[in-house]
Design a protein around this motif. Sequence first.
Motif, PDB file in Angstrom:
ATOM      1  N   GLY A  22      47.301  50.694  43.291  1.00  0.00           N
ATOM      2  CA  GLY A  22      45.948  51.193  43.053  1.00  0.00           C
ATOM      3  C   GLY A  22      44.935  50.148  43.477  1.00  0.00           C
ATOM      4  N   ASP A  23      44.033  49.819  42.574  1.00  0.00           N
ATOM      5  CA  ASP A  23      42.996  48.828  42.871  1.00  0.00           C
ATOM      6  C   ASP A  23      43.389  47.411  42.456  1.00  0.00           C
ATOM      7  N   ALA A  37      45.622  41.243  52.483  1.00  0.00           N
ATOM      8  CA  ALA A  37      45.435  42.450  51.672  1.00  0.00           C
ATOM      9  C   ALA A  37      44.015  43.008  51.774  1.00  0.00           C
ATOM     10  N   GLY A  38      43.191  42.393  52.623  1.00  0.00           N
ATOM     11  CA  GLY A  38      41.815  42.854  52.763  1.00  0.00           C
ATOM     12  C   GLY A  38      40.919  42.418  51.624  1.00  0.00           C
ATOM     13  N   PRO A  44      38.962  47.248  45.466  1.00  0.00           N
ATOM     14  CA  PRO A  44      38.589  48.669  45.436  1.00  0.00           C
ATOM     15  C   PRO A  44      39.265  49.474  46.534  1.00  0.00           C
ATOM     16  N   SER A  45      39.585  50.714  46.216  1.00  0.00           N
ATOM     17  CA  SER A  45      40.191  51.625  47.201  1.00  0.00           C
ATOM     18  C   SER A  45      39.299  51.698  48.440  1.00  0.00           C
ATOM     19  N   GLY A  46      39.949  51.833  49.569  1.00  0.00           N
ATOM     20  CA  GLY A  46      39.193  51.909  50.819  1.00  0.00           C
ATOM     21  C   GLY A  46      39.137  50.587  51.553  1.00  0.00           C
ATOM     22  N   ARG A  47      39.618  49.513  50.901  1.00  0.00           N
ATOM     23  CA  ARG A  47      39.668  48.209  51.583  1.00  0.00           C
ATOM     24  C   ARG A  47      41.068  47.900  51.916  1.00  0.00           C
TER      25      ARG A  47
END
Length: 130
Positions: free
Chosen positions: A24-25, A65-66, A127-130
């Motif tokens: 997840g996040d 991991a961004g 956060p999601s999207g990264r």
Amino acid sequence: MRQEIRAEALHPPIGHYTDAVRFGDLLFLSGCGPTDERLEVVGGADAGAQARQVYANLGTVLAAAGAGPEDVLSVTTYLTDPADAAAVDGAKRDFFGGTRTASATVVVADLVVPGAKVEVQAVAGVPSGR
């Protein structure tokens, strides 16, 4: 969803683990030691120099991991000598700048890599999207 993350710039894991696991996040980073890509300790017996290498390695895993230092929520530092705490904290301050994390320091008899005086494990929020 569970995702294993491997930072190819670092030495391959020396056991049955990956550099980080994202769920997840949350990003769970394995313990980072003061080693280079050849698994040789950087910094000799200088705990501050070793800690700078540890945080460089931590940064490499975060980037894979961004994420970055600002995303780290918690760190656990393992030291073989409590007298090294101030030197290691200096490297931590340099790495995180104004970002403060939850933190714990544990004194251990030894670390897996011979000559290592410090290792850091962390948890980050990404956060999601990264």
